[in-house]
Design an enzyme around this catalytic site. Structure first.
Site, PDB file in Angstrom:
ATOM      1  N   SER A 154      -9.701   2.602 -12.265  1.00 26.26           N
ATOM      2  CA  SER A 154      -8.868   1.714 -11.460  1.00 26.26           C
ATOM      3  C   SER A 154      -9.489   1.355 -10.118  1.00 26.26           C
ATOM      4  O   SER A 154      -8.939   0.557  -9.385  1.00 26.26           O
ATOM      5  CB  SER A 154      -7.495   2.347 -11.238  1.00 26.26           C
ATOM      6  OG  SER A 154      -7.645   3.611 -10.639  1.00 26.26           O
ATOM      7  N   HIS A 163      -6.603   5.906  -4.666  1.00 32.67           N
ATOM      8  CA  HIS A 163      -6.459   4.464  -4.499  1.00 32.67           C
ATOM      9  C   HIS A 163      -6.519   4.095  -3.033  1.00 32.67           C
ATOM     10  O   HIS A 163      -6.552   4.949  -2.159  1.00 32.67           O
ATOM     11  CB  HIS A 163      -5.119   3.995  -5.094  1.00 32.67           C
ATOM     12  CG  HIS A 163      -5.137   3.885  -6.579  1.00 32.67           C
ATOM     13  ND1 HIS A 163      -4.005   3.696  -7.328  1.00 32.67           N
ATOM     14  CD2 HIS A 163      -6.152   3.933  -7.475  1.00 32.67           C
ATOM     15  CE1 HIS A 163      -4.329   3.646  -8.610  1.00 32.67           C
ATOM     16  NE2 HIS A 163      -5.628   3.793  -8.719  1.00 32.67           N
ATOM     17  N   ASP A 221       0.846   0.198  -6.677  1.00 32.49           N
ATOM     18  CA  ASP A 221       1.094   1.447  -7.376  1.00 32.49           C
ATOM     19  C   ASP A 221       2.558   1.803  -7.545  1.00 32.49           C
ATOM     20  O   ASP A 221       2.865   2.916  -7.962  1.00 32.49           O
ATOM     21  CB  ASP A 221       0.400   2.592  -6.620  1.00 32.49           C
ATOM     22  CG  ASP A 221      -1.105   2.524  -6.775  1.00 32.49           C
ATOM     23  OD1 ASP A 221      -1.791   3.218  -6.010  1.00 32.49           O
ATOM     24  OD2 ASP A 221      -1.581   1.791  -7.658  1.00 32.49           O
TER      25      ASP A 221
END
Lengths: 180, 167
Positions: free
Chosen positions: A57, A96, A123
């Site tokens: 990701s 992230h 998210d």
């Protein structure tokens, strides 16, 4: 019967003092690895100073199998930082980037929203049911540096545990049967 | 002392040490680079400025970004992640940073760009404080290396203001 006798003889031939020495040196290796790990935890201020990237990701920046060095300071969380966080109820930490920050004036408490660089949406889908923001206590550390490919060892050992057992078994066998 | 096992072990340790040393030097060479980036953002229009049903303000705008980030690239750079954030203060929050647009630059040539875009991510306040609000537009970048330490910096551009009334 003769073969069993030979095995028993070879085990008896290992001198007792030598065996103790080898056990102690194995113990020293394990303990010093533990000391280095705990020391790193102190220096970086984070519960896990090194994490392995497990998903794609954050590509093309971080690929699966890279390892990240984390650091957690009291500095406030700001947009653009790559953070590692845990969601309540999920074991695996997620790495992230912070895209939104809202900070309260008096307490300095902060609510952030994160998104993987390679994901289309933010998210919120990953957060716990009804959770819209992350708070500081969810964040385990900020990524400050990285090394490519080194994490594949951990991924292989986690996904195919048989390899872990083979390695440990072989190491143990080497320690016991080496004559020095 | 000269068995295959010992030789393989010595070779492996040496190889790993040399590799680690090379990674450290590669990362260190990044600190010798002194970048001189430039950027300019122009807000072309505010397309939509409404209060949502849940009471928070939302803005949609179109902007022009032109920047030259070529000097950030070194031989050890894998990508530069660049994003534009609106930053402002309200009575409820001492700092709000909302990312409006981001882009991943993989090649040095692509780092000299001029784009026009609407905000990729929704600009939603926590509350209804945006009417007539002054805000900064900050271009942040994050240099991600092939190996080693990452660097981040930004250029703050001030002087932007949201309209006094909804539209």
């Amino acid at each position: 019967m003769g073969w069993i006798g030979e095995q028993v003889d070879s085990i008896k031939s290992i001198q007792f003092r030598q065996f103790i020495t080898q056990t102690i040196s194995l113990g020293m290796i394990v303990t010093s690895a533990l000391i280095i790990w705990k020391g790193l935890m102190c220096v970086t201020g984070s519960e896990s100073p090194v994490v392995v990237v497990l998903s794609g990701s954050m590509e093309p920046g971080f690929k699966r199998g890279d390892i990240l060095f984390l650091h957690m300071s009291k500095d406030p969380i700001r947009a653009g930082e790559i953070v590692v966080f845990n969601i309540d109820g999920r074991e695996i930490p997620i790495v992230h980037r912070v895209i939104k920050v809202h900070e309260r004036p008096d307490t300095g408490e902060v609510e952030v929203l994160t998104k993987g660089d390679n994901n289309l949406g933010d998210d919120r889908l990953l957060y716990a049911q009804g959770q819209l923001w992350l708070q500081r206590h969810h964040v385990m550390g900020r990524a400050v540096g990285f090394l490519p490919y080194v994490g594949w060892v951990t991924i292989i050992m986690t996904e195919k545990p048989i390899i872990k057992y083979i390695l440990i078994g072989a190491l143990g066998l080497l320690v016991i049967t080496s004559k020095e | 002392m000269h068995s295959f096992g010992y030789r393989a072990n010595a070779l492996f340790t040496f190889a790993v040490t040399i590799l680690a040393f090379m990674c450290a030097i590669a990362s260190f060479s990044d600190t010798l680079n002194s970048p001189t980036p430039t950027a300019h953002v122009q807000v072309l229009s505010i397309n939509r400025f409404q209060k949502r049903p849940d009471g928070d303000d939302e803005v949609s705008m179109t902007f022009n970004i032109s920047a030259n980030l070529r000097s950030l690239f070194t031989w050890n750079t894998k990508q530069v992640f660049v994003f534009l954030a609106a930053e402002y203060e309200t009575s409820k929050n001492s700092l709000n940073q909302v990312s409006l647009w981001d882009y991943i630059i993989l090649e040095k040539e692509d780092a000299y760009f001029r784009i026009r875009s609407t905000n990729k991510y929704r600009f939603i306040d926590q509350g209804s404080n945006l009417r007539g609000k002054d805000f900064n537009l900050t271009l942040h970048w994050h240099v991600m290396p092939k190996t080693g330490k990452m660097f981040a910096d930004k250029i703050v551009m001030t002087g932007y203001r949201l309209p006094e009334v909804y539209r």
